[in-house]
Design a protein around this motif. Structure first.
Motif, PDB file in Angstrom:
ATOM      1  N   HIS A  77       3.968  -0.083  -1.389  1.00  0.00           N
ATOM      2  CA  HIS A  77       3.273  -0.475  -0.170  1.00  0.00           C
ATOM      3  C   HIS A  77       3.603   0.585   0.871  1.00  0.00           C
ATOM      4  O   HIS A  77       4.748   0.722   1.286  1.00  0.00           O
ATOM      5  CB  HIS A  77       3.705  -1.866   0.304  1.00  0.00           C
ATOM      6  N   HIS A  80       0.069   2.026   6.612  1.00  0.00           N
ATOM      7  CA  HIS A  80      -1.303   2.523   6.761  1.00  0.00           C
ATOM      8  C   HIS A  80      -1.417   3.322   8.061  1.00  0.00           C
ATOM      9  O   HIS A  80      -2.115   2.921   9.004  1.00  0.00           O
ATOM     10  CB  HIS A  80      -2.272   1.337   6.725  1.00  0.00           C
ATOM     11  N   ALA A 106      -6.730   0.193   0.188  1.00  0.00           N
ATOM     12  CA  ALA A 106      -6.307  -0.472   1.425  1.00  0.00           C
ATOM     13  C   ALA A 106      -7.518  -1.090   2.088  1.00  0.00           C
ATOM     14  O   ALA A 106      -8.621  -0.553   2.023  1.00  0.00           O
ATOM     15  CB  ALA A 106      -5.667   0.518   2.381  1.00  0.00           C
ATOM     16  N   SER A 110      -5.831  -3.671   7.204  1.00  0.00           N
ATOM     17  CA  SER A 110      -4.517  -3.870   6.603  1.00  0.00           C
ATOM     18  C   SER A 110      -3.483  -2.981   7.288  1.00  0.00           C
ATOM     19  O   SER A 110      -3.811  -1.898   7.771  1.00  0.00           O
ATOM     20  CB  SER A 110      -4.582  -3.515   5.111  1.00  0.00           C
ATOM     21  N   PHE A 112      -0.930  -1.791   5.611  1.00  0.00           N
ATOM     22  CA  PHE A 112      -0.385  -0.894   4.603  1.00  0.00           C
ATOM     23  C   PHE A 112      -1.404  -0.651   3.496  1.00  0.00           C
ATOM     24  O   PHE A 112      -2.339  -1.415   3.302  1.00  0.00           O
ATOM     25  CB  PHE A 112       0.925  -1.446   4.021  1.00  0.00           C
ATOM     26  N   SER A 113      -1.201   0.461   2.792  1.00  0.00           N
ATOM     27  CA  SER A 113      -1.981   0.791   1.613  1.00  0.00           C
ATOM     28  C   SER A 113      -1.158   0.444   0.389  1.00  0.00           C
ATOM     29  O   SER A 113       0.070   0.494   0.428  1.00  0.00           O
ATOM     30  CB  SER A 113      -2.285   2.294   1.584  1.00  0.00           C
ATOM     31  N   ARG A 114      -1.816   0.117  -0.666  1.00  0.00           N
ATOM     32  CA  ARG A 114      -1.149  -0.088  -1.954  1.00  0.00           C
ATOM     33  C   ARG A 114      -1.418   1.162  -2.787  1.00  0.00           C
ATOM     34  O   ARG A 114      -2.572   1.514  -3.001  1.00  0.00           O
ATOM     35  CB  ARG A 114      -1.692  -1.325  -2.639  1.00  0.00           C
TER      36      ARG A 114
END
Length: 133
Positions: A77, A80, A106, A110, A112-114
């Motif tokens: 995680h 972002h 993402a 959001s 955060f990005s995954r």
């Protein structure tokens, strides 16, 4: 966090991934993420499903004659914000971790990005990622 990803070998023909998507969907398995890389003749679909559906998805694909394997990958995680991914990649690089491939997803709203990463040293990469989060 270490997760498992389905890797499906496909002929590079029209509709091949649609058949996989339909097979999984008709069996109530939701694809959380996917990435397809291809050459002229074949491709590899990399698919993340819910943890509790991984084994069922693997069995279902095998039962329908797909060449499929389960691959351990790292899920990170990542904040972002600009530069956050660079920070993680620099730390992995400084530790001598090579990355075979990665892909990210993402939502627009959001925090955060995954990021899914296939490193050459999964345990070391996981340790670094946990220290950064």
């Amino acid at each position: 966090m270490i997760i498992r990803q389905l890797s499906v070998f496909l002929e590079n023909k029209i509709g091949m991934f649609a058949k996989i998507a339909r097979l999984l969907g008709d069996n109530g398995i939701n694809m959380l993420s996917f990435n397809i890389s291809e050459t002229q003749d074949f491709g590899i679909a990399r698919i993340i499903v819910e943890k509790e559906e991984e084994d069922r998805a693997l069995s279902l694909l095998k039962a329908n004659s797909y060449a499929v394997s389960m691959t351990p990958v790292l899920l990170i995680h990542c904040n972002h914000v600009p530069g956050a991914m660079a920070n993680i990649l620099e730390q992995l690089s400084a530790a001598g971790v090579s990355i075979e491939y990665l892909y990210a997803f993402a939502g627009k709203d959001s925090d955060f990005s995954r990021v899914v990463i296939r490193p050459d040293n999964l345990e070391k990469a996981n340790q670094i990622a946990q220290e950064l989060q």
